[in-house]
Scaffold this active site. Structure first.
Site, PDB file in Angstrom:
ATOM      1  CG  ASP A 216      -2.127   0.993   1.141  1.00 54.40           C
ATOM      2  OD1 ASP A 216      -3.139   0.877   0.491  1.00 54.40           O
ATOM      3  OD2 ASP A 216      -1.863   2.166   1.772  1.00 54.40           O
ATOM      4  CB  ILE A 217       1.009   4.107  -2.268  1.00 53.35           C
ATOM      5  CG1 ILE A 217       1.437   3.293  -3.388  1.00 53.35           C
ATOM      6  CG2 ILE A 217       1.656   5.639  -2.304  1.00 53.35           C
ATOM      7  CD1 ILE A 217       1.149   3.950  -4.709  1.00 53.35           C
ATOM      8  CG  ASN A 224      -4.722  11.046  -5.336  1.00 52.94           C
ATOM      9  OD1 ASN A 224      -4.002  11.519  -6.169  1.00 52.94           O
ATOM     10  ND2 ASN A 224      -5.678  10.270  -5.145  1.00 52.94           N
ATOM     11  CD  GLU A 259      -4.851   4.089  -1.555  1.00 57.27           C
ATOM     12  OE1 GLU A 259      -5.009   4.428  -0.232  1.00 57.27           O
ATOM     13  OE2 GLU A 259      -5.574   4.189  -2.503  1.00 57.27           O
TER      14      GLU A 259
END
Length: 341
Positions: A216-217, A224, A259
């Site tokens: 996971d980022i 964003n 993501e």
């Protein structure tokens, strides 16, 4: 500009599509262009109505929203259209082959009948030399016609073979597109599910190791919110590239959702999976996202990784859940780390 606007020809449509995309401050990617082309031509009425409502309500249309619209109304629609065309192409090719075979069988039967007739005539007791010459000339003509028929048949078969091969290639491209994440170019969730089932089956049969990474980022939502969805798309693409470059051919790198990414590691022990996870984490952290137009540096990327290995006999969902739980723990423990379950 609405979907009911009268547009004279495709050139005018294309011009108006680009104007509308510019007005909405969007990037003219193939997906964005397809959505607004469909909107102006009313190709898919449900899509046109939705876009009309969004524009009327002055709701912001960003790339992510358009991307979702594309996949909902055009991704499946285009896929089904290509599949239908492929099936129709195969059916037409089969029908032509059947027709050609029927023609050859009919001509062959006629040729055999003429051979039988000539044979009986040549073996008759009252045949004259002139009759024999006549039968011989007739056989020569019949043989030439048969040779031409068979030559034409072989040529048709080659043509039909090429047609089937072309359609098969197109269907393979459709299948590959259906299993690929459009944004990043790696395997999508459907591809991941299929690949994981196959990997688990192979592991249960062979007893070989199988490991799974869930990635996971970190702080992607903040990224964003601060820099926009366009920059977020760049982050997803960059991370996907790093993951693909850091793994070997037998591994499956997939976009699991949003993501989150996943990597299926056949023939990989838990220990080697942990080494790879840390290598991936380091490789991603060395990436910096820079706006190519402005040169603006968006900062450093990090990822959290959960990993586990398959336990023979366990349910696939349990396998994925353990990797997910490890990822959750990695996020809870400060991110930019790997947790092994």
């Amino acid at each position: 500009m609405t979907a009911t606007t009268k547009i004279a020809n495709p050139r005018d449509i294309a011009h108006n599509v680009m104007m509308l995309i510019e007005e909405l401050n969007l990037q003219p990617t193939p997906q964005v262009y397809h959505v607004f082309y469909s909107y102006l031509t009313n190709e898919v009425p449900e899509l046109s109505q939705l876009i009309k409502v969004l524009i009327r309500n002055t709701q912001e249309l960003d790339e992510e929203t358009v991307f979702r619209i594309y996949h909902k109304y055009l991704g499946t629609h285009a896929l089904q259209q290509h599949l239908n065309q492929g099936v129709e192409g195969l059916q037409a090719a089969v029908e032509r082959v059947e027709e050609a075979v029927h023609t050859v069988m009919r001509d062959t039967e006629q040729f055999c009948n003429e051979l039988d007739t000539a044979s009986h005539r040549l073996l008759s007791d009252d045949i004259t030399v002139e009759d024999a010459r006549t039968v011989s000339r007739s056989l020569s003509d019949t043989t030439s016609k048969a040779r031409g028929c068979f030559g034409s048949f072989n040529g048709n078969l080659e043509e039909y073979h090429n047609e089937v091969r072309r359609v098969r290639t197109e269907l393979e491209m459709v299948r590959r597109d259906a299993m690929t994440d459009t944004l990043t170019g790696i395997a999508n969730r459907k591809n991941f599910d299929t690949s994981l089932r196959d990997a688990v089956t192979t592991t249960m049969e062979s007893g070989a190791s199988l490991s799974l990474l869930m990635i996971d980022i970190d702080h992607f939502k903040d990224f964003n919110d601060n820099f926009g969805h366009r920059a977020g798309d760049g982050v997803l693409k960059a991370v996907a590239r790093v993951l693909v470059r850091s793994t070997k051919g037998a591994d499956t790198v997939a976009r699991y959702g949003g993501e989150e990414f996943a990597i299926i590691l056949p023939d990989t022990s838990k220990e080697n999976a942990a080494k790879l996870a840390n290598k991936l984490r380091d490789n991603v952290s060395n990436q910096r996202i820079i706006n190519k137009k402005t040169g603006k540096d968006f900062g450093k990327l990090t990822v959290s990784i959960g990993l586990t290995s398959y336990q023979l006999g366990e349910n696939i969902l349990e396998f994925v859940d353990r990797a997910d739980n490890a990822l959750y723990q990695a996020k809870q423990e400060g991110r930019n780390t790997c947790i092994l379950h």
